[in-house]
Design an enzyme around this catalytic site. Structure first.
Site, PDB file in Angstrom:
ATOM      1  CD1 TRP A  50      -0.526  90.696  78.296  1.00 37.06           C
ATOM      2  CD2 TRP A  50      -1.938  91.990  79.459  1.00 37.06           C
ATOM      3  NE1 TRP A  50      -0.065  90.766  79.583  1.00 37.06           N
ATOM      4  CE2 TRP A  50      -0.901  91.554  80.312  1.00 37.06           C
ATOM      5  CE3 TRP A  50      -2.930  92.834  79.972  1.00 37.06           C
ATOM      6  CZ2 TRP A  50      -0.846  91.922  81.669  1.00 37.06           C
ATOM      7  CZ3 TRP A  50      -2.877  93.209  81.313  1.00 37.06           C
ATOM      8  CH2 TRP A  50      -1.851  92.746  82.150  1.00 37.06           C
ATOM      9  CG  ASP A  68       1.121 100.941  73.726  1.00 41.28           C
ATOM     10  OD1 ASP A  68       1.163 100.026  74.568  1.00 41.28           O
ATOM     11  OD2 ASP A  68       2.052 101.770  73.586  1.00 41.28           O
ATOM     12  CE  LYS A 149       3.601  96.618  83.849  1.00 37.86           C
ATOM     13  NZ  LYS A 149       4.354  95.729  82.925  1.00 37.86           N
TER      14      LYS A 149
HETATM   15  N1  SAM Z   1       0.696  93.859  77.643  1.00 36.53           N
HETATM   16  C1  SAM Z   1       1.573  94.149  76.505  1.00 36.53           C
HETATM   17  C2  SAM Z   1       1.713  92.875  75.712  1.00 36.53           C
HETATM   18  O1  SAM Z   1       1.222  91.843  76.162  1.00 36.53           O
HETATM   19  O2  SAM Z   1       2.300  92.905  74.619  1.00 36.53           O
HETATM   20  C3  SAM Z   1       2.907  94.726  76.962  1.00 36.53           C
HETATM   21  C4  SAM Z   1       2.759  96.119  77.495  1.00 36.53           C
HETATM   22  S1  SAM Z   1       4.270  96.965  77.828  1.00 36.53           S
HETATM   23  C5  SAM Z   1       4.829  96.178  79.270  1.00 36.53           C
HETATM   24  C6  SAM Z   1       3.762  98.528  78.422  1.00 36.53           C
HETATM   25  C7  SAM Z   1       3.163  99.455  77.376  1.00 36.53           C
HETATM   26  O3  SAM Z   1       2.559 100.579  78.036  1.00 36.53           O
HETATM   27  C8  SAM Z   1       4.180 100.037  76.391  1.00 36.53           C
HETATM   28  O4  SAM Z   1       3.907  99.578  75.088  1.00 36.53           O
HETATM   29  C9  SAM Z   1       3.965 101.552  76.506  1.00 36.53           C
HETATM   30  O5  SAM Z   1       4.031 102.228  75.253  1.00 36.53           O
HETATM   31  C10 SAM Z   1       2.562 101.650  77.095  1.00 36.53           C
HETATM   32  N2  SAM Z   1       2.266 102.919  77.746  1.00 36.53           N
HETATM   33  C11 SAM Z   1       3.017 103.558  78.681  1.00 36.53           C
HETATM   34  N3  SAM Z   1       2.444 104.739  78.993  1.00 36.53           N
HETATM   35  C12 SAM Z   1       1.307 104.841  78.263  1.00 36.53           C
HETATM   36  C13 SAM Z   1       0.287 105.835  78.142  1.00 36.53           C
HETATM   37  N4  SAM Z   1       0.352 106.982  78.841  1.00 36.53           N
HETATM   38  N5  SAM Z   1      -0.737 105.623  77.290  1.00 36.53           N
HETATM   39  C14 SAM Z   1      -0.796 104.471  76.562  1.00 36.53           C
HETATM   40  N6  SAM Z   1       0.145 103.493  76.625  1.00 36.53           N
HETATM   41  C15 SAM Z   1       1.172 103.678  77.465  1.00 36.53           C
END
Ligand code: SAM
Length: 254
Positions: A50, A68, A149
C-alpha cells in the site's frame, strides 16, 4: 477480469511487495481517495504494498507515513514507524510526524493474528478498526477520508454508525483483489466533518449575512450555516438539516 490468485503473480511481476497493493488501487478507483500532494497515513503497512501505491498516487509530492508492528523495509520517499497502533505512544509519534497540517487520508489494512475462531477474530478486527477510526479523528483535517479494513460480523454495524456521525458518508467496499472466501470488507468514510453542529441539532442563531442564493447566513463558532427564508439581523431557532465539511444547511423552526 483477473482471477483472484493472479494478483500474487502480478504483484511479483510489477514490483509490488504484496498482492494487497491491488486492493488499495481498487479502493482508490472506487472511492477516489488519494490525490497528488496528499498527506497519507497507512496503518498496518508491512510489508509495504500500500505504501508503494500511495507513493505513486501522491506523485512524489505529498507525505506518506506507514506504521506497523513489524519492521518495514525502506520505501523511497516514505517515512515508517515501528509501533503498535493500540498504544498511545505510537499515536503520539504519528501525530508529531503528520504535524499541524493534519492528514488528508488515513488508511488501515490492520488485521489481527487469526485464531480460526470466527467470533474472536471478528472482535479483534473491529478493535483494530476502532483504533484506526480514533486515529483518523485525531489526524484528519476537514474533508479528509478514511478507509479501514474490518472482518464482517455483528459489530460492524455499530462502528459504521459511529463513523457516519463523523463523516459526510460511509460505504462498504469489497475489492475484487480480496480473496474469494475472505470475509473482509473496507469501510470507506468520505469527508471528515469538523463542524461544531450535526444534522438534527436544534439551536438559536443570529443571521449575519446573505449568501449568493439569497439564503441567510449564520455563523456557529466560525462554521457557516445557510438558513433559507431569513434576513440579516434576525435571531432564529433552527434545526440543522445537512452538514458538509465546510458549510451546512438549517431550517427555521417556528
Ligand atoms: N497493506 C499491507 C501491504 O500492502 O503490504 C498489508 C497489511 S497486512 C494485511 C496487516 C498488517 O497489520 C500486518 O503487517 C500486521 O503486523 C499489522 N498490524 C496488526 N495489528 C497491528 C497493530 N496493533 N499496530 C500496527 N500494526 C498492526
Amino acid at each position: 477480469m483477473a482471477r483472484k490468485d493472479d494478483y500474487y503473480n502480478r504483484a511479483k511481476q510489477e514490483g509490488y511487495r504484496s498482492r494487497a497493493a491491488y486492493k488499495l488501487k481498487q479502493l482508490d478507483e472506487t472511492a477516489g481517495l488519494i490525490s497528488r500532494g496528499d498527506t497519507v497515513v497507512d496503518l498496518g503497512a508491512a510489508p509495504g504494498g500500500w505504501l508503494q501505491v500511495a507513493r505513486e498516487l501522491t506523485a512524489d509530492a505529498g507525505i506518506v507515513v506507514g506504521v506497523d508492528l513489524q519492521r518495514i523495509d525502506a520505501v523511497e520517499g516514505v517515512e515508517t514507524v515501528r509501533g503498535d497502533m493500540t498504544e498511545d505512544e505510537t499515536k503520539a509519534e504519528l501525530r508529531e510526524i503528520v504535524g499541524e497540517g493534519g492528514a488528508d487520508v488515513v488508511l488501515s489494512d490492520m488485521a489481527p493474528n487469526m485464531t480460526g475462531e470466527y467470533t474472536l477474530d471478528h472482535a479483534r478486527s473491529v478493535h483494530l478498526a476502532r483504533q484506526a477510526f480514533e486515529t483518523a479523528l485525531d489526524l484528519l483535517g476537514s474533508g479528509g477520508d478514511l478507509a479501514v479494513k474490518v472482518f464482517e460480523g455483528p459489530d460492524v454495524a455499530d462502528l459504521r454508525e459511529e463513523m457516519e456521525r463523523e463523516f459526510e458518508y460511509v460505504r462498504a467496499v469489497h475489492p475484487e483483489a480480496s480473496r474469494d472466501a475472505s470475509s473482509e470488507l473496507y469501510l470507506v468514510a468520505k469527508g471528515r466533518l469538523t463542524a461544531p453542529v450535526r444534522a438534527g441539532d436544534t439551536l438559536e442563531v443570529g443571521i449575519e449575512d446573505t449568501g449568493r442564493e439569497g439564503d441567510g447566513i449564520a455563523k456557529v463558532e466560525g462554521f457557516t450555516l445557510f438558513v433559507p427564508g431569513t434576513e440579516p439581523g434576525e435571531e432564529v431557532r433552527v434545526t440543522v438539516t445537512d452538514v458538509k465539511p465546510r458549510f451546512g444547511f438549517a431550517e427555521r423552526v417556528e
